[in-house]
Design a protein around this motif. Structure first.
Motif, PDB file in Angstrom:
ATOM      1  N   ILE A 141      -9.324   6.363   1.701  1.00 16.82           N
ATOM      2  CA  ILE A 141      -9.259   5.093   0.987  1.00 16.82           C
ATOM      3  C   ILE A 141      -8.201   5.228  -0.102  1.00 16.82           C
ATOM      4  N   ASP A 142      -7.122   4.493   0.039  1.00 17.77           N
ATOM      5  CA  ASP A 142      -6.026   4.534  -0.937  1.00 17.77           C
ATOM      6  C   ASP A 142      -6.182   3.361  -1.887  1.00 17.77           C
ATOM      7  N   ALA A 143      -6.660   3.649  -3.109  1.00 16.28           N
ATOM      8  CA  ALA A 143      -6.881   2.600  -4.104  1.00 16.28           C
ATOM      9  C   ALA A 143      -5.709   2.476  -5.062  1.00 16.28           C
ATOM     10  N   GLY A 144      -4.615   3.117  -4.753  1.00 20.52           N
ATOM     11  CA  GLY A 144      -3.449   3.064  -5.628  1.00 20.52           C
ATOM     12  C   GLY A 144      -2.492   1.961  -5.236  1.00 20.52           C
ATOM     13  N   TYR A 145      -1.748   1.492  -6.213  1.00 21.98           N
ATOM     14  CA  TYR A 145      -0.681   0.532  -5.937  1.00 21.98           C
ATOM     15  C   TYR A 145       0.448   0.811  -6.921  1.00 21.98           C
ATOM     16  N   ASN A 146       1.577   1.243  -6.387  1.00 25.94           N
ATOM     17  CA  ASN A 146       2.704   1.632  -7.209  1.00 25.94           C
ATOM     18  C   ASN A 146       3.941   0.824  -6.834  1.00 25.94           C
ATOM     19  N   GLU A 147       4.931   0.900  -7.664  1.00 28.40           N
ATOM     20  CA  GLU A 147       6.164   0.144  -7.446  1.00 28.40           C
ATOM     21  C   GLU A 147       6.714   0.409  -6.049  1.00 28.40           C
ATOM     22  N   GLY A 148       7.132  -0.672  -5.398  1.00 23.19           N
ATOM     23  CA  GLY A 148       7.664  -0.556  -4.045  1.00 23.19           C
ATOM     24  C   GLY A 148       6.600  -0.625  -2.964  1.00 23.19           C
ATOM     25  N   ASN A 149       5.420  -1.173  -3.297  1.00 23.34           N
ATOM     26  CA  ASN A 149       4.319  -1.291  -2.331  1.00 23.34           C
ATOM     27  C   ASN A 149       3.922   0.068  -1.750  1.00 23.34           C
ATOM     28  N   VAL A 150       3.815   1.038  -2.631  1.00 19.24           N
ATOM     29  CA  VAL A 150       3.454   2.396  -2.232  1.00 19.24           C
ATOM     30  C   VAL A 150       2.112   2.765  -2.844  1.00 19.24           C
ATOM     31  N   GLY A 151       1.259   3.373  -2.050  1.00 20.57           N
ATOM     32  CA  GLY A 151      -0.040   3.782  -2.550  1.00 20.57           C
ATOM     33  C   GLY A 151      -0.017   5.184  -3.136  1.00 20.57           C
ATOM     34  N   ASP A 152      -1.211   5.725  -3.380  1.00 19.50           N
ATOM     35  CA  ASP A 152      -1.339   7.077  -3.919  1.00 19.50           C
ATOM     36  C   ASP A 152      -1.348   8.134  -2.824  1.00 19.50           C
ATOM     37  N   VAL A 153      -1.410   7.702  -1.564  1.00 27.97           N
ATOM     38  CA  VAL A 153      -1.436   8.607  -0.422  1.00 27.97           C
ATOM     39  C   VAL A 153      -0.118   8.499   0.341  1.00 27.97           C
ATOM     40  N   ALA A 154       0.403   9.637   0.766  1.00 30.25           N
ATOM     41  CA  ALA A 154       1.600   9.650   1.625  1.00 30.25           C
ATOM     42  C   ALA A 154       1.161   9.163   3.004  1.00 30.25           C
ATOM     43  N   PHE A 155       1.222   7.857   3.201  1.00 27.44           N
ATOM     44  CA  PHE A 155       0.615   7.214   4.364  1.00 27.44           C
ATOM     45  C   PHE A 155       1.139   7.786   5.677  1.00 27.44           C
ATOM     46  N   ASP A 156       2.440   7.901   5.821  1.00 31.32           N
ATOM     47  CA  ASP A 156       3.013   8.360   7.093  1.00 31.32           C
ATOM     48  C   ASP A 156       2.552   9.762   7.460  1.00 31.32           C
ATOM     49  N   GLU A 157       2.254  10.571   6.444  1.00 34.85           N
ATOM     50  CA  GLU A 157       1.755  11.918   6.706  1.00 34.85           C
ATOM     51  C   GLU A 157       0.265  11.920   7.017  1.00 34.85           C
ATOM     52  N   ALA A 158      -0.480  11.064   6.340  1.00 34.01           N
ATOM     53  CA  ALA A 158      -1.939  11.087   6.443  1.00 34.01           C
ATOM     54  C   ALA A 158      -2.471  10.327   7.642  1.00 34.01           C
ATOM     55  N   VAL A 159      -1.713   9.344   8.117  1.00 31.61           N
ATOM     56  CA  VAL A 159      -2.238   8.464   9.159  1.00 31.61           C
ATOM     57  C   VAL A 159      -2.563   9.221  10.438  1.00 31.61           C
ATOM     58  N   GLY A 160      -1.851  10.293  10.703  1.00 32.30           N
ATOM     59  CA  GLY A 160      -2.121  11.071  11.907  1.00 32.30           C
ATOM     60  C   GLY A 160      -3.310  12.008  11.784  1.00 32.30           C
ATOM     61  N   LYS A 161      -3.763  12.235  10.570  1.00 32.99           N
ATOM     62  CA  LYS A 161      -4.887  13.150  10.334  1.00 32.99           C
ATOM     63  C   LYS A 161      -6.208  12.395  10.169  1.00 32.99           C
ATOM     64  N   ALA A 162      -6.151  11.233   9.545  1.00 34.86           N
ATOM     65  CA  ALA A 162      -7.362  10.484   9.210  1.00 34.86           C
ATOM     66  C   ALA A 162      -7.923   9.754  10.419  1.00 34.86           C
ATOM     67  N   SER A 163      -9.244   9.597  10.444  1.00 28.52           N
ATOM     68  CA  SER A 163      -9.860   8.760  11.477  1.00 28.52           C
ATOM     69  C   SER A 163      -9.737   7.293  11.107  1.00 28.52           C
ATOM     70  N   LEU A 164      -9.801   7.013   9.801  1.00 30.53           N
ATOM     71  CA  LEU A 164      -9.625   5.672   9.267  1.00 30.53           C
ATOM     72  C   LEU A 164      -8.843   5.790   7.971  1.00 30.53           C
ATOM     73  N   ILE A 165      -7.966   4.810   7.718  1.00 29.97           N
ATOM     74  CA  ILE A 165      -7.160   4.845   6.502  1.00 29.97           C
ATOM     75  C   ILE A 165      -6.811   3.422   6.085  1.00 29.97           C
ATOM     76  N   THR A 166      -6.775   3.176   4.780  1.00 24.51           N
ATOM     77  CA  THR A 166      -6.389   1.857   4.281  1.00 24.51           C
ATOM     78  C   THR A 166      -4.888   1.809   4.062  1.00 24.51           C
ATOM     79  N   PRO A 167      -4.243   0.727   4.474  1.00 19.41           N
ATOM     80  CA  PRO A 167      -2.821   0.564   4.179  1.00 19.41           C
ATOM     81  C   PRO A 167      -2.617   0.047   2.762  1.00 19.41           C
TER      82      PRO A 167
END
Length: 278
Positions: free
Chosen positions: A224-250
């Protein structure tokens, strides 16, 4: 992908139905008052978005815009006036406030029965003890997402990265209440990646872009990525984590929509409770 958009729409639709029923019986709409200090562009955008959502859901929205130089005493006075106004059902203080303002003092000026953003110590205590009250909106939205995607926290190890009083701490309490085993991590946590690798559920709420790397994620974990940073970027490196997680928030489109939906829902709750108390 754990999309919050459709879930938020369902929550808001139900809130709108209840708001219409409230207006039918009382002749007025549930009212959310938003207080903003200064003209920070991001805060101005958030406030505009929340007011638009209010109108679309059939709620009244009152804006109290105060100048940057507003003192703590002046802000507290403005919030106290709203707390005493029977026409106002919910109060939202847009944060962060300017650095010279005591944000906690301002939050505590919100009447507990109008704290629809769940930011006061009273609301935190009620939530922690499982009593009826208002949930902090982002943590509340996170729990709704977990439920919508059939993620049962019971017995799971949940790691929360961040300890803010309006996100990290309350979401930890909500997960604990659902029988998760909760670890709260922060900037002083040693061997943080190793701790995160033990998590079945990861809640990233640290406020740093792409802070949580993909190799921190245990295969099959819920992220669960509850972060929101400049450039529509969260606190999680999404492209790296998406292949590991069973579920992930964009980001965007994950936690954010549910936060606003819970805010509107709790404003209607407040209006109905105040009516019942008359």
């Amino acid at each position: 992908m754990m999309s919050g958009t459709e879930l938020a729409r369902a929550i808001v639709d139900q809130a709108a139905h209840r708001a219409a029923d409230y207006e039918k019986h009382t002749g007025r709409k549930p009212c959310l008052a938003t207080v903003i200090v200064g003209d920070d562009p991001a805060s101005v955008t958030y406030v505009r978005m929340k007011r638009n959502r209010c109108h679309r859901a059939g709620l009244d929205s009152r804006l109290v815009s105060l100048p940057e130089e507003t003192t703590t005493e002046q802000l507290v006075a403005a919030i106290t006036e709203l707390s005493n106004d029977p026409e106002v059902h919910g109060i939202l203080l847009q944060h962060p406030v300017p650095k010279h303002v005591d944000e906690r003092a301002a939050f505590e000026a919100i009447a507990p029965d109008k704290d629809v953003d769940g930011v006061t110590m009273h609301s935190f205590a009620q939530m922690s003890f499982g009593e009826a009250g208002f949930t902090s909106c982002t943590p509340g939205g996170i729990m709704r997402l977990l439920d919508a995607y059939d993620v049962d926290p019971r017995g799971k190890h949940a790691v929360v990265i961040g300890r803010s009083p309006i996100l990290g701490k309350p979401v930890a309490m909500l997960l604990l209440a659902r029988d998760a085993t909760v670890t709260i991590c922060h900037s002083k946590t040693e061997n943080l990646p190793d701790v995160v690798r033990t998590a079945d559920i990861v809640v990233a709420a640290v406020g740093k872009p792409e802070f949580v790397r993909g190799d921190w994620i245990k295969p099959g974990a819920v992220v669960i990525d509850a972060g929101y940073n400049e450039g529509n970027v969260g606190d999680v490196a999404f492209d790296e984590a998406v292949g590991k997680a069973s579920l992930i928030t964009p980001v965007p489109g994950g936690v954010g929509p549910t936060t606003i939906a819970v805010l509107l829902e709790q404003t209607v709750d407040s209006a109905q409770r105040q009516l019942a108390a008359l």
